[in-house]
Each structure stands twice: as structure tokens, then as C-alpha cells.
Design an enzyme around this catalytic site. Sequence first.
Site, short mmCIF file in Angstrom:
data_model
loop_
_atom_site.label_atom_id
_atom_site.label_comp_id
_atom_site.label_asym_id
_atom_site.label_seq_id
_atom_site.Cartn_x
_atom_site.Cartn_y
_atom_site.Cartn_z
N HIS A 291 38.39 35.27 42.39
CA HIS A 291 38.64 36.09 43.64
C HIS A 291 39.75 35.19 44.28
CE1 HIS A 291 38.80 37.83 47.44
NE2 HIS A 291 38.62 36.70 47.86
N LYS B 253 34.35 33.37 39.53
CA LYS B 253 32.86 34.26 39.70
C LYS B 253 32.06 34.46 38.73
CE LYS B 253 35.54 38.06 41.87
NZ LYS B 253 36.19 39.56 41.62
N PHE C 84 32.56 51.03 44.05
CA PHE C 84 32.43 49.70 42.94
C PHE C 84 31.98 48.81 43.39
CE2 PHE C 84 36.90 49.39 45.28
CZ PHE C 84 36.49 48.12 45.72
N ARG D 246 47.43 33.72 44.19
CA ARG D 246 47.73 35.10 43.80
C ARG D 246 48.49 35.22 42.45
NH1 ARG D 246 44.55 38.22 46.62
NH2 ARG D 246 45.37 40.08 45.70
N THR E 157 44.48 42.02 39.59
CA THR E 157 43.19 42.19 39.66
C THR E 157 42.99 42.95 38.38
OG1 THR E 157 43.37 42.76 41.94
CG2 THR E 157 41.55 43.46 40.85
N ARG F 274 43.30 35.67 35.35
CA ARG F 274 43.02 36.78 34.25
C ARG F 274 43.54 37.33 33.54
NH1 ARG F 274 43.48 39.49 40.95
NH2 ARG F 274 41.09 38.74 41.52
N ASN G 151 36.40 39.66 36.67
CA ASN G 151 37.68 39.35 36.81
C ASN G 151 38.19 37.67 36.49
OD1 ASN G 151 37.22 39.49 39.17
ND2 ASN G 151 39.08 41.05 39.61
#
EC number: 2.7.4.6
Length: 142
Positions: free
Chosen positions: A117, A11, A59, A87, A93, A104, A114
Site C-alpha cells: 500500500h 501487506k 470490498f 507509487r 493496484t 505488484r 496486492n
Amino acid sequence: MAIERTFSIVKPDAVSKNLIGAIYNRFESAGLKVIAAKMLHMSSEQAAGFYAEHQGKPFYDGLVSFMTSGPVMVQVLEGEDAIRRHREIMGATNPKEALAGTLRACYAESIDRNAVHGSDAPASAAREIAYFFSDDEICPRG
């Protein structure tokens, strides 16, 4: 376990901190191969379409704004049990809940910023991969 593919985004917050290489290193160290990748600056339309399932949630507008705030790296990862492994590498998250050593926990600023993704299931992985990549852009590495 079968070889599978998953979709991943580094991100804008992580890209702006020059963390692409560190994040890719984590993927590869965990046995996930990058089989497609590109940097792009998502348009509002791209981000809105990608996150359409969240439209109407509190959000949503902030998420679209954040994801269009700077360049991202989008990639397809391949490997044994790739979705679960990816993951686990990402962590929860909410970075406050992420296990130490996860991406994260190490790199996220907040639940909204964070760092990464990742697809959560085979169906979402297929949909998300197809959203950003054509078949001829994916290069299996064997």
C-alpha cells in the site's frame, strides 16, 4: 523537486512470503530512505479506522479481514518526489495491469492481495503517517 515523505505498508501476503527485504531493497535502490518502520498485527479496529474512507464499499469487509490476517510492516519513506516514486515502484493496484518489474507485477497475488500500500497524495501521506507513528518515532537520515 522537494524532499517529501510517504507512507507504505508491506501487506500480510508479502510478509508471509518473506518479501520484506526484497521490497525494502527496491525502495532504497530508488532513492527512498526508510525513516520509520515497525511490524505489527493490525486489530480489526485499527484496520477499520485506517480504511474508513472505504466503509460501505463492496470490498471493505474483505479488505479489513485481509489486513488483519497476519503481520504487516508499516514504514515512512523519505526522498525526492517520494509519493510519485513510491507509487511507480508499487505499480497499478491490479497486478494484471502493473508494469513488468513493479512490486505488484512481481509479488501480488490478486487485486485484493496486492502486496503493498502507498499514499496517493501529500494529505493522505500525512494522515496515514500520523495514524501509525508519533513524531518521535520518525528518524530523518539526512
